[in-house]
Structure formats: structure tokens, C-alpha cells
Write an enzyme that holds these catalytic residues in place. Structure first.
Site, PDB file in Angstrom:
ATOM      1  N   VAL A  84      51.764  39.441  74.014  1.00 20.18           N
ATOM      2  CA  VAL A  84      50.311  39.507  73.788  1.00 20.18           C
ATOM      3  C   VAL A  84      50.045  39.743  72.307  1.00 20.18           C
ATOM      4  O   VAL A  84      49.052  39.263  71.759  1.00 20.18           O
ATOM      5  CB  VAL A  84      49.640  40.577  74.685  1.00 20.18           C
ATOM      6  CG1 VAL A  84      50.074  41.989  74.321  1.00 20.18           C
ATOM      7  CG2 VAL A  84      48.140  40.469  74.611  1.00 20.18           C
ATOM      8  N   GLY A  85      50.949  40.470  71.644  1.00 22.27           N
ATOM      9  CA  GLY A  85      50.806  40.688  70.209  1.00 22.27           C
ATOM     10  C   GLY A  85      51.106  39.384  69.479  1.00 22.27           C
ATOM     11  O   GLY A  85      51.998  38.629  69.884  1.00 22.27           O
ATOM     12  N   GLY A 163      41.512  48.633  74.128  1.00 23.97           N
ATOM     13  CA  GLY A 163      41.526  47.245  74.581  1.00 23.97           C
ATOM     14  C   GLY A 163      42.024  47.188  76.019  1.00 23.97           C
ATOM     15  O   GLY A 163      41.897  48.160  76.768  1.00 23.97           O
ATOM     16  N   SER A 217      45.875  46.635  68.272  1.00 25.10           N
ATOM     17  CA  SER A 217      46.701  45.546  67.757  1.00 25.10           C
ATOM     18  C   SER A 217      47.032  45.833  66.286  1.00 25.10           C
ATOM     19  O   SER A 217      46.340  46.630  65.638  1.00 25.10           O
ATOM     20  CB  SER A 217      45.951  44.219  67.899  1.00 25.10           C
ATOM     21  OG  SER A 217      44.582  44.407  67.623  1.00 25.10           O
ATOM     22  N   ARG A 245      52.417  48.752  67.602  1.00 20.77           N
ATOM     23  CA  ARG A 245      53.419  48.158  66.729  1.00 20.77           C
ATOM     24  C   ARG A 245      53.884  49.230  65.756  1.00 20.77           C
ATOM     25  O   ARG A 245      53.088  50.085  65.338  1.00 20.77           O
ATOM     26  CB  ARG A 245      52.834  46.972  65.950  1.00 20.77           C
ATOM     27  CG  ARG A 245      52.690  45.687  66.753  1.00 20.77           C
ATOM     28  CD  ARG A 245      54.031  45.053  67.129  1.00 20.77           C
ATOM     29  NE  ARG A 245      53.854  43.791  67.832  1.00 20.77           N
ATOM     30  CZ  ARG A 245      53.863  43.643  69.169  1.00 20.77           C
ATOM     31  NH1 ARG A 245      54.019  44.698  69.948  1.00 20.77           N
ATOM     32  NH2 ARG A 245      53.724  42.454  69.707  1.00 20.77           N
ATOM     33  N   ASP A 269      57.377  53.778  71.279  1.00 24.86           N
ATOM     34  CA  ASP A 269      58.069  52.647  71.936  1.00 24.86           C
ATOM     35  C   ASP A 269      58.323  51.544  70.926  1.00 24.86           C
ATOM     36  O   ASP A 269      59.006  50.566  71.223  1.00 24.86           O
ATOM     37  CB  ASP A 269      57.218  52.123  73.096  1.00 24.86           C
ATOM     38  CG  ASP A 269      57.911  50.998  73.861  1.00 24.86           C
ATOM     39  OD1 ASP A 269      59.126  51.139  74.153  1.00 24.86           O
ATOM     40  OD2 ASP A 269      57.260  49.971  74.150  1.00 24.86           O
ATOM     41  N   HIS A 293      61.228  49.528  72.529  1.00 23.97           N
ATOM     42  CA  HIS A 293      60.193  48.502  72.752  1.00 23.97           C
ATOM     43  C   HIS A 293      60.292  47.905  74.167  1.00 23.97           C
ATOM     44  O   HIS A 293      60.539  46.702  74.322  1.00 23.97           O
ATOM     45  CB  HIS A 293      60.284  47.403  71.685  1.00 23.97           C
ATOM     46  CG  HIS A 293      58.996  46.642  71.517  1.00 23.97           C
ATOM     47  ND1 HIS A 293      58.586  46.112  70.313  1.00 23.97           N
ATOM     48  CD2 HIS A 293      58.021  46.309  72.408  1.00 23.97           C
ATOM     49  CE1 HIS A 293      57.434  45.490  70.466  1.00 23.97           C
ATOM     50  NE2 HIS A 293      57.061  45.591  71.740  1.00 23.97           N
ATOM     51  N   GLY A 295      57.810  48.409  76.607  1.00 25.64           N
ATOM     52  CA  GLY A 295      56.518  48.536  77.279  1.00 25.64           C
ATOM     53  C   GLY A 295      56.322  47.591  78.454  1.00 25.64           C
ATOM     54  O   GLY A 295      55.896  47.997  79.536  1.00 25.64           O
TER      55      GLY A 295
HETATM   56  P1  NDP Z   1      43.560  43.998  73.035  1.00 26.98           P
HETATM   57  O1  NDP Z   1      43.188  42.952  72.070  1.00 26.98           O
HETATM   58  O2  NDP Z   1      42.913  44.006  74.372  1.00 26.98           O
HETATM   59  O3  NDP Z   1      43.336  45.434  72.391  1.00 26.98           O
HETATM   60  C1  NDP Z   1      43.556  45.676  71.053  1.00 26.98           C
HETATM   61  C2  NDP Z   1      42.670  46.818  70.664  1.00 26.98           C
HETATM   62  O4  NDP Z   1      42.945  47.132  69.299  1.00 26.98           O
HETATM   63  C3  NDP Z   1      41.190  46.485  70.765  1.00 26.98           C
HETATM   64  O5  NDP Z   1      40.550  47.454  71.546  1.00 26.98           O
HETATM   65  C4  NDP Z   1      40.720  46.593  69.320  1.00 26.98           C
HETATM   66  O6  NDP Z   1      39.477  47.207  69.196  1.00 26.98           O
HETATM   67  C5  NDP Z   1      41.734  47.543  68.751  1.00 26.98           C
HETATM   68  N1  NDP Z   1      41.675  47.529  67.316  1.00 26.98           N
HETATM   69  C6  NDP Z   1      41.799  46.480  66.484  1.00 26.98           C
HETATM   70  N2  NDP Z   1      41.590  46.892  65.216  1.00 26.98           N
HETATM   71  C7  NDP Z   1      41.356  48.213  65.281  1.00 26.98           C
HETATM   72  C8  NDP Z   1      41.070  49.219  64.314  1.00 26.98           C
HETATM   73  N3  NDP Z   1      40.996  48.910  63.021  1.00 26.98           N
HETATM   74  N4  NDP Z   1      40.884  50.491  64.731  1.00 26.98           N
HETATM   75  C9  NDP Z   1      40.974  50.783  66.036  1.00 26.98           C
HETATM   76  N5  NDP Z   1      41.220  49.879  66.996  1.00 26.98           N
HETATM   77  C10 NDP Z   1      41.404  48.624  66.614  1.00 26.98           C
HETATM   78  O7  NDP Z   1      45.131  43.912  73.183  1.00 26.98           O
HETATM   79  P2  NDP Z   1      46.078  44.570  74.293  1.00 26.98           P
HETATM   80  O8  NDP Z   1      45.492  45.855  74.742  1.00 26.98           O
HETATM   81  O9  NDP Z   1      46.429  43.561  75.310  1.00 26.98           O
HETATM   82  O10 NDP Z   1      47.387  44.840  73.398  1.00 26.98           O
HETATM   83  C11 NDP Z   1      47.308  45.720  72.299  1.00 26.98           C
HETATM   84  C12 NDP Z   1      48.592  45.710  71.511  1.00 26.98           C
HETATM   85  O11 NDP Z   1      49.615  46.390  72.208  1.00 26.98           O
HETATM   86  C13 NDP Z   1      49.196  44.328  71.234  1.00 26.98           C
HETATM   87  O12 NDP Z   1      48.573  43.712  70.135  1.00 26.98           O
HETATM   88  C14 NDP Z   1      50.642  44.659  70.961  1.00 26.98           C
HETATM   89  O13 NDP Z   1      50.811  44.916  69.584  1.00 26.98           O
HETATM   90  C15 NDP Z   1      50.865  45.963  71.725  1.00 26.98           C
HETATM   91  N6  NDP Z   1      51.752  45.782  72.878  1.00 26.98           N
HETATM   92  C16 NDP Z   1      52.917  46.510  72.916  1.00 26.98           C
HETATM   93  C17 NDP Z   1      53.742  46.431  74.003  1.00 26.98           C
HETATM   94  C18 NDP Z   1      54.989  47.211  74.058  1.00 26.98           C
HETATM   95  O14 NDP Z   1      55.949  46.737  74.668  1.00 26.98           O
HETATM   96  N7  NDP Z   1      55.051  48.396  73.473  1.00 26.98           N
HETATM   97  C19 NDP Z   1      53.440  45.548  75.143  1.00 26.98           C
HETATM   98  C20 NDP Z   1      52.197  44.851  75.001  1.00 26.98           C
HETATM   99  C21 NDP Z   1      51.393  44.978  73.899  1.00 26.98           C
HETATM  100  P3  NDP Z   1      38.110  46.392  69.387  1.00 26.98           P
HETATM  101  O15 NDP Z   1      38.099  46.014  70.808  1.00 26.98           O
HETATM  102  O16 NDP Z   1      37.096  47.393  69.014  1.00 26.98           O
HETATM  103  O17 NDP Z   1      38.203  45.207  68.507  1.00 26.98           O
HETATM  104  C1  DGY Z   2      53.837  42.173  73.371  1.00 27.62           C
HETATM  105  O1  DGY Z   2      53.707  41.382  74.311  1.00 27.62           O
HETATM  106  O2  DGY Z   2      53.171  42.108  72.338  1.00 27.62           O
HETATM  107  C2  DGY Z   2      54.830  43.274  73.521  1.00 27.62           C
HETATM  108  O3  DGY Z   2      55.083  43.952  72.379  1.00 27.62           O
HETATM  109  C3  DGY Z   2      56.047  42.928  74.293  1.00 27.62           C
HETATM  110  O4  DGY Z   2      55.716  42.605  75.583  1.00 27.62           O
END
Ligand code: NDP
Ligand code: DGY
Length: 328
Positions: A84-85, A163, A217, A245, A269, A293, A295
């Protein structure tokens, strides 16, 4: 049946779950070339493999920058990342070249939120330390203050980035008796009502939370956001969790905050780099729990991610709407 010339060239940068490979093979339209390993493709092989490709299936560990796009050349129409990232993709350059991008939101939200809760509890209640004490003979008897940690009941939780995943984490934490759920981000969100979330400025979240959870993100705005100034505002009894991240955190500043007792503990993580070298200072600390990592690492989730990645790619190649296309 299409001839070899009619098949579109697709490079897959890693061995991905069969659920996805099966879809790609059965489509009958791809001349598939796979880096058939569990380890990341070396850069030189990536540059070679992508040459002339119409489609690219990649992972978060592949840096898809101008050099890779140039190596691919003008054929490249679709990038489908099994994540998703998308901070590993040079989006400006990709957009300029009119390349479409698929990613995997939603399908990993539950698994990642669940892991975040597990990491939070493991960190706050000091599970790795406890397990180690049992194994090493450090467990002498029941002691009133031994291995005490921090509980969620009556606490204030702050979610940085409410998010998809942030909200799913909040949903899971509320039943533990959380008193206040604070969140910050680019604006207040109607869906926060469900968890009685209070939209607050970042400073308020950092200074009032017993648990600070980073689930945003990675963007230029969030890179290095959790630094010395950030940790200096946290309560000394607070626990910091990051499942977003690694580069959102300044790790030197985190080490200082943890080793000096400025904050109570941290659970990560994600780190910089990944893998974290085994001699990294953070690994010397008892109050820092680090996971590799994982998640989204459930069999079902990874299978579904691979399926979605394949379906996104095929939709992109055939010029129809992708199940989950990144709006760029
Ligand atoms: P979303 O796009 O739904 O959520 C991202 C959130 O980040 C949004 O709520 C956004 O806020 C917020 N954001 C962006 N910029 C800022 C800022 N400057 N200050 C505060 N908040 C901010 O993505 P997901 O929830 O699906 O995924 C989020 C992240 O989690 C991914 O991008 C990835 O990096 C990470 N991830 C890690 C995993 C792991 O294995 N550890 C697994 C999956 C994901 P707003 O809505 O207000 O724009
Ligand atoms: C993602 O999807 O961004 C995670 O970091 C791994 O699933």
C-alpha cells in the site's frame, strides 16, 4: 492463444505468492520474467530485467526511480506494487511518463492493525524482556515491581495519521478501555466519530498521549517528523510505536530518548535501513522492541495482496480500470 510476439513483457521483481502468479500465468497475455528468489533483485538485474517491459510487478524494497524507468524505456505502461505504501516509487517521474500504478490498499489493513496492537502490547507490557528472563533464569520469584509496564485502560492514545490502518488500530484499541483517542493529520475526519477521535494539533497529541502510534504514509512532510523535539514533548512514561515507515523517525534521536529515559519505550515494525544491522545501538536497549517489517505478514493477507497486484497489472495492461489504482 497469442504468439510470443503478441505477449506483453512483464518483469516480476521477486517470488510472490502463487495466488498472484497463477493469475498472471492464466491471463495468457504476459511473457513473464521473474526474479525467482525470496531475496531482493540486485540492482543490475532489476535494470536488466525491466528493459523493454510493458509491465512491472515490484515490492516496497525495490526503488523504482528514473534510472529504472529509463532502463525500462517507453514500453512501460503499468507498475503494480505489492504494497500500500508507494514511497519507493518516483511518482513525479512516473506521472510525467503517463505510467499507471496499482497498489494494495485495504486488503492489508486488518493484518497491519492487528500487528500494531500486538507490538504495542508487547512493548508496553515488556513481553520480550519477560520471555528472555524466563529463558535465562532471571525469574527468581514474583516481585511487586518487576517487569511492570503500562496498560491501555484509562489511557490517552494518539494516532498520527488516522488513515485506513490508523482507524483500524483505533477501533481495536478502544475496547481496551482507552479514555481519549487523539489523532492528527491534514484535517479532521468524519470517520473518527466511530472511535470518538479528537482531532488535535500534533504538539497536543505528542504531549498528552500515553501511547503515540505512527501510522501515516511517508511523505516529504512526515520524513524525520519524529525527532528530538518530538520526543522531548512526550510524557516520560509514554510509549512510542511506529508501523509506518522507518524514515518517519530520526533513529539517533529515538535512541537518545530511550536510553536517557526521556520516553518509556518504543516498538518499531519499520526501521532505517531494513534490515537493521545487528550491531545497531537501538538493539542494545531493553525498552525498544523491533520487528522485521511484518505488519501485513499473514498467509491470507499476503496471498490476497499478490492477487490484487496481479489483477491491477492485468487491468493496466489491458487498458481498463484497475481494482485499486493509485490516483496520480
Ligand atoms: P492511508 O493513505 O489510508 O493513510 C495514511 C495516513 O497518513 C492518512 O490518514 C494521512 O492523513 C496521513 N498523513 C499523511 N501526511 C501526514 C502528515 N503530514 N501528518 C500526519 N498524518 C499524515 O494509508 P494506509 O493507512 O493504508 O497506510 C499507511 C501507511 O502504513 C502506508 O503508507 C505504509 O507506509 C504503512 N504500512 C506499513 C505496513 C507494515 O508492514 N508495517 C503495512 C501496511 C502499510 P490525511 O488523511 O489527513 O491525509
Ligand atoms: C506496505 O504494504 O506498504 C507494507 O509496508 C507491507 O505490506
Amino acid at each position: 492463444m497469442q504468439s510470443a510476439q503478441q505477449l506483453v513483457k512483464v518483469f516480476v521483481t521477486r517470488r510472490i505468492p502463487q495466488d498472484g502468479m497463477k493469475i498472471l500465468r492464466q491471463a495468457g497475455m504476459c511473457n513473464l520474467s521473474v526474479w525467482d528468489s525470496d531475496e531482493p533483485v540486485p540492482r543490475a538485474e532489476l535494470l536488466k530485467g525491466v528493459t523493454g517491459a510493458h509491465g512491472l510487478v515490484c515490492l516496497l524494497s525495490d526503488r523504482i526511480d528514473t534510472e529504472v524507468l529509463d532502463a525500462a524505456g517507453p514500453n512501460l505502461k503499468v507498475i503494480s506494487t505489492m504494497s500500500v505504501g508507494f514511497d519507493h516509487l518516483a511518482m513525479d517521474e512516473i506521472k510525467k511518463r503517463g505510467i499507471r500504478v496499482g497498489y494494495t490498499p485495504d486488503v492489508l489493513t486488518d493484518a497491519t492493525a492487528e500487528l500494531t496492537v500486538a507490538l504495542l502490547l508487547a512493548t508496553a507490557r515488556r513481553l520480550p524482556e519477560g520471555v528472555q528472563e524466563v529463558k535465562s533464569g532471571g525469574w527468581s520469584t514474583w516481585k511487586p515491581l518487576w517487569l511492570c509496564g503500562y496498560g491501555l485502560s484509562g489511557s490517552t492514545v494518539g494516532v498520527l495519521g488516522l488513515g485506513r490502518i490508523g482507524l483500524a488500530i483505533a477501533r481495536r484499541l478502544m475496547p481496551f478501555g482507552v479514555k481519549r483517542l487523539l489523532y492528527t493529520g491534514r484535517g479532521a475526519k468524519p470517520e473518527a466519530k466511530e472511535v470518538e477521535g479528537e482531532f488535535v494539533p500534533l504538539d497536543t497529541l505528542v504531549s498528552e498521549s500515553d501511547f503515540v502510534i505512527v501510522s501515516c504514509s511517508l511523505t516529504p512532510d512526515t520524513q524525520g517528523l519524529c525527532d528530538k523535539a518530538f520526543f522531548s514533548k512526550m510524557k516520560s512514561s509514554a510509549v512510542f510505536i511506529n508501523t509506518s515507515r522507518g524514515t518517519v523517525v530520526n533513529q539517533e534521536d529515538l535512541y537518545e530518548a530511550l536510553s536517557s529515559g526521556r520516553i518509556a519505550a518504543a516498538g518499531l515494525d519499520v526501521t532505517t535501513p531494513e534490515p537493521l544491522p545487528t550491531n545497531h545501538p537501538l538493539l542494545t536497549l531493553n525498552n525498544c522492541v523491533i520487528l522485521p517489517h511484518i505488519g501485513s505478514a499473514t498467509y491470507a493477507t499476503r496471498g490476497t495482496m499478490a492477487e490484487l497486484t496481479a489483477n491491477n497489472l492485468l487491468a493496466g495492461l489491458t487498458g481498463v480500470a484497475m481494482p485499486t489504482e493509485l490516483k496520480i
